[in-house]
Design a protein around this motif. Structure first.
Motif, mmCIF file in Angstrom:
data_model
loop_
_atom_site.group_PDB
_atom_site.id
_atom_site.type_symbol
_atom_site.label_atom_id
_atom_site.label_comp_id
_atom_site.label_asym_id
_atom_site.label_seq_id
_atom_site.Cartn_x
_atom_site.Cartn_y
_atom_site.Cartn_z
ATOM 1 N N PRO A 1 -18.911 19.434 2.686
ATOM 2 C CA PRO A 1 -17.792 18.702 3.294
ATOM 3 C C PRO A 1 -18.181 18.019 4.605
ATOM 4 O O PRO A 1 -18.716 18.639 5.520
ATOM 5 N N ASN A 2 -17.935 16.706 4.636
ATOM 6 C CA ASN A 2 -18.177 15.868 5.811
ATOM 7 C C ASN A 2 -19.634 15.883 6.285
ATOM 8 O O ASN A 2 -19.929 15.548 7.425
ATOM 9 N N LYS A 3 -20.532 16.259 5.366
ATOM 10 C CA LYS A 3 -21.957 16.334 5.713
ATOM 11 C C LYS A 3 -22.831 15.603 4.709
ATOM 12 O O LYS A 3 -23.651 14.767 5.081
ATOM 13 N N PHE A 4 -22.658 15.905 3.426
ATOM 14 C CA PHE A 4 -23.501 15.343 2.376
ATOM 15 C C PHE A 4 -22.609 14.902 1.223
ATOM 16 O O PHE A 4 -21.874 15.709 0.655
ATOM 17 N N THR B 1 -11.841 16.685 0.903
ATOM 18 C CA THR B 1 -12.068 15.590 1.827
ATOM 19 C C THR B 1 -11.752 14.249 1.179
ATOM 20 O O THR B 1 -11.560 14.156 -0.044
ATOM 21 N N ALA B 2 -11.743 13.193 1.996
ATOM 22 C CA ALA B 2 -11.452 11.849 1.488
ATOM 23 C C ALA B 2 -12.546 11.333 0.569
ATOM 24 O O ALA B 2 -12.326 10.391 -0.193
ATOM 25 N N ASN B 3 -13.739 11.933 0.623
ATOM 26 C CA ASN B 3 -14.821 11.535 -0.269
ATOM 27 C C ASN B 3 -14.730 12.192 -1.639
ATOM 28 O O ASN B 3 -15.441 11.792 -2.566
ATOM 29 N N ASP B 4 -13.888 13.193 -1.790
ATOM 30 C CA ASP B 4 -13.677 13.820 -3.096
ATOM 31 C C ASP B 4 -12.620 13.023 -3.849
ATOM 32 O O ASP B 4 -11.444 13.395 -3.901
ATOM 33 N N LYS B 5 -13.020 11.906 -4.432
ATOM 34 C CA LYS B 5 -12.022 11.022 -5.049
ATOM 35 C C LYS B 5 -12.629 10.254 -6.215
ATOM 36 O O LYS B 5 -13.852 10.096 -6.335
ATOM 37 N N ILE B 6 -11.757 9.746 -7.047
ATOM 38 C CA ILE B 6 -12.102 8.810 -8.107
ATOM 39 C C ILE B 6 -11.188 7.604 -7.946
ATOM 40 O O ILE B 6 -9.985 7.753 -7.696
ATOM 41 N N SER B 7 -11.763 6.409 -8.020
ATOM 42 C CA SER B 7 -10.979 5.208 -7.748
ATOM 43 C C SER B 7 -11.283 4.127 -8.768
ATOM 44 O O SER B 7 -12.395 4.039 -9.303
ATOM 45 N N SER C 1 -16.762 9.709 -6.333
ATOM 46 C CA SER C 1 -17.506 10.213 -5.174
ATOM 47 C C SER C 1 -17.151 11.665 -4.913
ATOM 48 O O SER C 1 -16.076 12.137 -5.306
ATOM 49 N N LYS C 2 -18.079 12.354 -4.228
ATOM 50 C CA LYS C 2 -17.865 13.777 -3.973
ATOM 51 C C LYS C 2 -18.624 14.192 -2.712
ATOM 52 O O LYS C 2 -19.735 13.733 -2.461
ATOM 53 N N ASP C 3 -17.992 15.047 -1.934
ATOM 54 C CA ASP C 3 -18.650 15.690 -0.802
ATOM 55 C C ASP C 3 -19.286 17.000 -1.283
ATOM 56 O O ASP C 3 -18.577 17.977 -1.550
ATOM 57 N N ALA D 1 0.861 -1.188 0.000
ATOM 58 C CA ALA D 1 0.000 0.000 0.000
ATOM 59 C C ALA D 1 0.886 1.224 0.000
ATOM 60 O O ALA D 1 1.890 1.282 0.721
ATOM 61 N N PHE D 2 0.531 2.197 -0.828
ATOM 62 C CA PHE D 2 1.260 3.470 -0.883
ATOM 63 C C PHE D 2 0.292 4.594 -0.541
ATOM 64 O O PHE D 2 -0.758 4.741 -1.169
ATOM 65 N N ASN D 3 0.638 5.361 0.476
ATOM 66 C CA ASN D 3 -0.162 6.511 0.899
ATOM 67 C C ASN D 3 -1.591 6.087 1.241
ATOM 68 O O ASN D 3 -2.568 6.726 0.834
ATOM 69 N N ARG D 4 -1.712 4.988 2.005
ATOM 70 C CA ARG D 4 -3.023 4.477 2.394
ATOM 71 C C ARG D 4 -3.810 5.544 3.152
ATOM 72 O O ARG D 4 -3.268 6.262 3.981
ATOM 73 N N ASP D 5 -5.106 5.622 2.832
ATOM 74 C CA ASP D 5 -6.013 6.606 3.431
ATOM 75 C C ASP D 5 -5.590 8.048 3.126
ATOM 76 O O ASP D 5 -5.921 8.965 3.882
ATOM 77 N N PHE D 6 -4.874 8.235 2.005
ATOM 78 C CA PHE D 6 -4.416 9.575 1.606
ATOM 79 C C PHE D 6 -3.655 10.248 2.746
ATOM 80 O O PHE D 6 -3.888 11.412 3.082
ATOM 81 N N LEU D 7 -2.730 9.507 3.318
ATOM 82 C CA LEU D 7 -2.016 9.978 4.505
ATOM 83 C C LEU D 7 -1.264 11.280 4.249
ATOM 84 O O LEU D 7 -1.282 12.194 5.081
ATOM 85 N N ALA D 8 -0.596 11.376 3.094
ATOM 86 C CA ALA D 8 0.237 12.562 2.842
ATOM 87 C C ALA D 8 0.290 12.916 1.363
ATOM 88 O O ALA D 8 1.321 13.340 0.854
#
Length: 514
Positions: A431-434, A346-352, A426-428, A294-301
């Motif tokens: 932020p951290n609400k919806f 946020t972590a929900n603003d991502k494409i995977s 995914s997208k917030d 795993a590299f940069n798991r959970d978007f650590l840095a």
């Protein structure tokens, strides 16, 4: 005068110190008993239902398989509810040396049953149902200032080096082997430790089936895992697991049995072997050997997150009570990789994007070699619960209560193997609400079934989650699966006819209580 001032200072300091001590004494002591609760309610609308009247209530396993689930020209509408109380007792007299954990589960469908006994039942008028299930009951030993701990008893059995008592389920779903092989609870002993400041390890033993206590007819699992953070962002790990299977198919869930040749394996959509004629019993030594990164798991840095694993199945299957001896070797492979990019705040603003591959076998053990992947789904239901993909119908969705099924319910895909791809955006919105998610998933079988093709189907799904309050979340999800010509084969459906495309729409209300 100086002496008088010194005396005043000393007296003042003394009384201030006493006041500070009094305040310290008023601080509440650490709680010996802790309670965490989880409430989950789901309202579902779908065209999927079991067609066998006996197989109602709790329904687990492969969609269109032996659980008789099928698509019908009607709409199923039902409400389900789950309550999970989790309790931790850590007596102060032991100074944190030992802790006891217990986890229970109550599942029911609204209006289902009353004044009865049975798991996954209840919710009718008058209630009065005895339906509590015991999931955890274990003791943890952790000496003061130690870098290791031991967990003994009924506990989580995960294919991960991390202690599930202090790590979240989401972490287990997105690290290690993503619960693809082992993701349930079992009795045993687990030792977790920090081997170095950057390396952690796990050694475990689990008794899967005891059968008769005076006979050599058990099923046992040994696990060794290690993982090291070789750089601040890069994690590398390896695993070796071994199942000593002398159960000969005895015991198991209901009349399905358990083991490689059991009806349970077929029910779960896992690899089921067919022994030579007139032979019912077998013994097996099964190994899993693999590695992961795993590299940069959970978007650590950073904005990129990469991870993957490779797991090989190795072993030997012998017959019992015959002159055949060894009937097959086991040589199979699983590979998984994912990449994610966080484009927003946020972590929900991502494409995977994620991909899965498992080897398959079209003729089973008839040629003396089994190339199908083996998971814990041949010994329990459910055990392998691969769910990092976020699909709803093509692969298992963990947002369930009593009905847990999918087209590819085990990564072996009935022993035929599978190649699958998943794309999620995914997208917030707040932020951290919806937040919202759009997903696409597609799969092909690596071995064609008789009378069918390799293309299994593609799914489109969408989800929205709104946090009403902290840990109180309202969700809406929908998915549609377009089936491929794989289902033209009469061998892959319960009623031996091609099913219609399945769809589902559901709302959820989840609350994590402290």
């Amino acid at each position: 005068m100086k002496n008088f001032s010194l005396i005043v200072f000393i007296i003042t300091f003394y009384f201030v110190s006493i006041a500070q001590d009094d305040n310290r004494l008023k601080d509440p002591p650490p709680k010996e008993f802790q309670f965490i609760g989880y409430s989950f309610t789901r309202l579902t609308s779908s065209n999927i239902t079991p067609t066998n009247d006996i197989l109602q209530g709790q329904v687990i396993g492969r969609l269109f398989g032996q659980n008789s689930t099928n698509t019908v020209p009607l709409t199923s509408v039902y409400l389900e509810q789950r309550f999970v109380p989790f309790m931790v007792y850590k007596p102060s007299i032991l100074d944190g040396f030992a802790a006891f954990r217990a986890l229970f589960k109550i599942d029911y469908t609204w209006g289902d049953q009353a004044y009865g006994v049975g798991n996954n039942r209840g919710g009718a008028i008058n209630a009065g149902q005895v339906n509590m299930q015991t999931l955890l009951a274990n003791v943890e030993i952790k000496p003061e200032n130690s870098d290791w701990n031991v967990v003994v008893g009924l506990q989580r059995l995960f294919d991960n080096v991390r202690d599930p008592n202090v790590n979240t389920l989401q972490t287990a779903q997105t690290s290690g082997y993503k619960l693809s092989f082992w993701g349930t609870q079992a009795v045993g002993i687990n030792i977790f430790g920090d081997l170095t400041p950057t390396t952690k390890g796990r050694a475990g033993y689990f008794q899967l089936w005891e059968n008769e206590i005076s006979k050599n007819d058990d099923v046992s699992l040994w696990m060794l895992d290690v993982e090291s953070r070789v750089t601040p962002l890069l994690e590398l790990g390896g695993s070796l697991w071994y199942v000593w299977d002398r159960g000969k198919g005895s015991s198991g869930i209901s009349v399905l049995g358990q083991g490689l040749n059991s009806a349970l394996a077929e029910y779960n959509g896992a690899t089921r072997i067919k022994l030579p004629a007139n032979i019912q019993n077998y013994e097996a030594n099964l190994f899993w050997f693999g590695g992961r990164f795993a590299f940069n798991r959970d978007f650590l840095a950073g904005r990129w997150w990469l991870d993957g694993f490779v797991m090989s199945n190795l072993g030997m299957i012998d017959t019992v009570g015959s002159s055949n001896g060894k009937v097959s070797d086991v040589i199979a492979l699983t590979a998984n990789a994912s990449i994610a990019y966080k484009y927003g705040m946020t972590a929900n603003d991502k494409i995977s994007f994620e991909a899965l591959y498992t080897t398959g076998d079209g003729n089973g053990i008839s040629d003396g070699k089994l190339s199908s992947v083996i998971t814990g789904n041949v010994y329990g239901s459910p055990v392998g619960i691969y769910s990092a993909h976020r699909a709803l119908l093509l692969f298992p969705d963990p947002q369930v209560v009593n009905r847990y099924y999918s087209a590819v319910h085990d990564i072996s895909n009935m022993g035929l193997g599978v190649t699958a791809a998943f794309l999620n955006l995914s997208k917030d919105f707040i932020p951290n609400k919806f937040s919202g998610k759009l997903g696409i998933a597609s799969a092909i079988a690596n071995v064609k079934p008789d009378g069918g093709d390799s293309y299994m189907g593609s799914e489109v799904n969408i989800e929205f989650k709104y946090n009403l309050k902290v840990f109180l979340t309202l969700g809406v999800s929908a998915g549609y699966l377009v089936l491929g010509d794989f289902y033209n084969s009469p061998n892959v459906t319960y009623d031996r006819t091609r099913p219609k495309d399945p769809w589902t729409f559901f709302t959820t209300l989840s609350w994590l209580m402290f």
